[in-house]
Design an enzyme around this catalytic site. Sequence first.
Site, short mmCIF file in Angstrom:
data_model
loop_
_atom_site.label_atom_id
_atom_site.label_comp_id
_atom_site.label_asym_id
_atom_site.label_seq_id
_atom_site.Cartn_x
_atom_site.Cartn_y
_atom_site.Cartn_z
N SER A 33 1.20 -1.39 -0.32
CA SER A 33 0.17 0.00 -0.24
C SER A 33 0.40 1.11 0.20
O SER A 33 0.66 2.20 -0.35
CB SER A 33 -0.92 0.24 1.64
OG SER A 33 -1.71 -1.04 1.52
N PRO A 43 16.77 1.75 8.39
CA PRO A 43 16.78 2.60 9.33
C PRO A 43 17.51 1.90 10.42
O PRO A 43 17.67 1.76 11.29
CB PRO A 43 16.97 4.39 8.76
CG PRO A 43 16.17 4.08 7.63
CD PRO A 43 15.81 2.79 7.55
N HIS A 61 -6.22 -10.14 3.64
CA HIS A 61 -5.67 -10.35 5.16
C HIS A 61 -5.82 -11.96 5.45
O HIS A 61 -4.72 -12.03 5.96
CB HIS A 61 -4.52 -9.54 5.56
CG HIS A 61 -3.54 -8.19 5.27
ND1 HIS A 61 -2.37 -8.41 4.30
CD2 HIS A 61 -3.52 -7.09 4.57
CE1 HIS A 61 -2.30 -7.96 3.80
NE2 HIS A 61 -2.81 -7.00 3.99
N HIS A 95 16.97 -5.42 5.00
CA HIS A 95 17.43 -4.46 5.19
C HIS A 95 18.96 -3.65 5.14
O HIS A 95 19.44 -3.40 4.84
CB HIS A 95 18.56 -5.52 6.99
CG HIS A 95 17.27 -4.99 7.85
ND1 HIS A 95 16.66 -4.32 8.79
CD2 HIS A 95 16.08 -5.73 8.53
CE1 HIS A 95 15.51 -4.21 9.22
NE2 HIS A 95 15.66 -5.58 9.55
N ASP A 101 15.40 -12.91 7.63
CA ASP A 101 14.40 -12.62 6.33
C ASP A 101 14.94 -14.01 4.99
O ASP A 101 14.47 -13.67 4.30
CB ASP A 101 14.74 -11.51 6.01
CG ASP A 101 14.71 -9.69 6.74
OD1 ASP A 101 13.50 -10.18 7.62
OD2 ASP A 101 15.42 -9.71 7.12
N ARG A 138 16.98 -0.61 12.49
CA ARG A 138 17.95 -1.48 13.11
C ARG A 138 19.30 -1.20 12.29
O ARG A 138 20.35 -2.31 13.17
CB ARG A 138 17.67 -3.05 12.71
CG ARG A 138 16.31 -3.45 13.33
CD ARG A 138 16.32 -4.77 13.24
NE ARG A 138 14.93 -5.44 13.59
CZ ARG A 138 14.84 -5.87 14.87
NH1 ARG A 138 16.09 -5.52 16.04
NH2 ARG A 138 13.63 -6.03 15.63
#
EC number: 5.4.2.12
Length: 509
Positions: free
Chosen positions: A62, A261, A404, A123, A154, A263
């Site tokens: 979105s 940003p 969802h 990341h 991830d 982490r």
Amino acid sequence: MSKKPVVLMILDGFGLTNKVDGNAVSAANKPNLDNILKKYPHTQLGASGMDVGLPEGQMGNSEVGHLNIGAGRIVYQALTKITKSISDGDFFENVALNKAIENAKKNNSTLHLLGLLSPGGVHSHIDHLKGLIKLAKEKDIKKVYIHAFLDGRDVAPSSAKEYIEDIEIYMQEIGVGEIATISGRYYAMDRDKRWERVQLCYNAIVLGKGEEANSAVEGLEKSYRDNKTDEFVLPSVVLKEGKPKAKIENKDSVVFFNFRPDRARELTRAINDKVFDGFERETLDLTYVTMTEYDSTLENVEVAFPPEHLNNTLGEYVSKNGKKQLRIAETEKYAHVTFFFNGGVEEPNEGEDRVLIPSPKVATYDMQPEMNAYEVTDKLLERLDEDKYDMVILNFANPDMVGHTGVFEAAKKAIETVDECVGKIVNKVLEKDGTAFITADHGNSEEMIDYSTGKPMTAHTTNPVPFMYVSNDSKELREGGKLADIAPTMLQLMNLPKPSEMTGNSLIK
């Protein structure tokens, strides 16, 4: 005299597919939308992958969808922007990155590359690290050390060996670079001020203290024997002849190559802030570069890819031309039709009114699939009767938020609700001799089954989305469009020339 409003209805999560199984969009009873498709021009738009500035094959979302629609141009996300700059070659001329290079040259000091060693793309990306190593080689920097943070979130929990070996082979082939430390992301990438974790990573990188190993893989395997997967690998120092291979020292250059940003802030502050109270440590004099802007309040930091300000978004441009506009949605998607649609700007444009309808307070939206679409519709019809607005941006959250939940019958009901609302709005717009465009920001409820497992699918999809053109004088639409083409189409209907910043093209033939 009534204005002829141009109304954009974004049916959030309403994608298109020929598959019938698990397709709540095709299963729903939607006489209004079916009638529009029979009677008015329509086409399909790309809403995922490169069409919206994401990597190829990546589903849309979105935020990205509304950003692209509002900007009238493809807005490249950080991952794609950096990857593209490496392939285009601009990366190697990057001013901030070259400051790190020049400092290491001038002081005959070390270049340290910190970040998550992973192809996860959330990341960081291992290819960006390869780009940095290549840059160091091209500029003849001899002392290049990697401080590798291990992922396991991830990507698969115990997959780090593959990435360590990948980068080590790359460094051998290119002839520069070695891994100096490894740390699980649990320690290196905390974001909740758990300084005792960050300190362990800091100690390894800056002080050369921690677990010890003769190679990165040896350190990893030791961790596996202690039943610690990648994410939880204790910060470990790689030794050479019994001493740490490298640690960050005064006059060194540091590049933190994570692009997300949240982490990367804490470790950056621990290493680089002049004033720091997380734990006791010495202040270092470094040239410190971050891949993106981690925090606008960070001092003594160079940013390789600063945030882009999007000039002349649809809302801003319409406002500059003295037109009035309305944004309306329920809570779940309010930020999308305001902040994201305006290119990440919170302040409304001059002449931009906003209506927020609170989303219902239910645990999950399958319990109330109509959400507050009827209230949104009633409020919009009232506002249209004021004959004040030249442009209206509206979002119906139902197909996405109910999609969802993975509950098929509820998603069907969500689509049926939206169909009813679209019917009322279209009638009102036609009565005022206006134009209604109906589209979506990405897919979701058209594919609610994971075809490989047969289980419910709750994620977004990579399917195209509809674009319907409803007016008393509709013209033909072209094929092959994308979300960035919507704003130029709307401007054409408002008799406004497209600003040069918009690289999308009108969908009207």
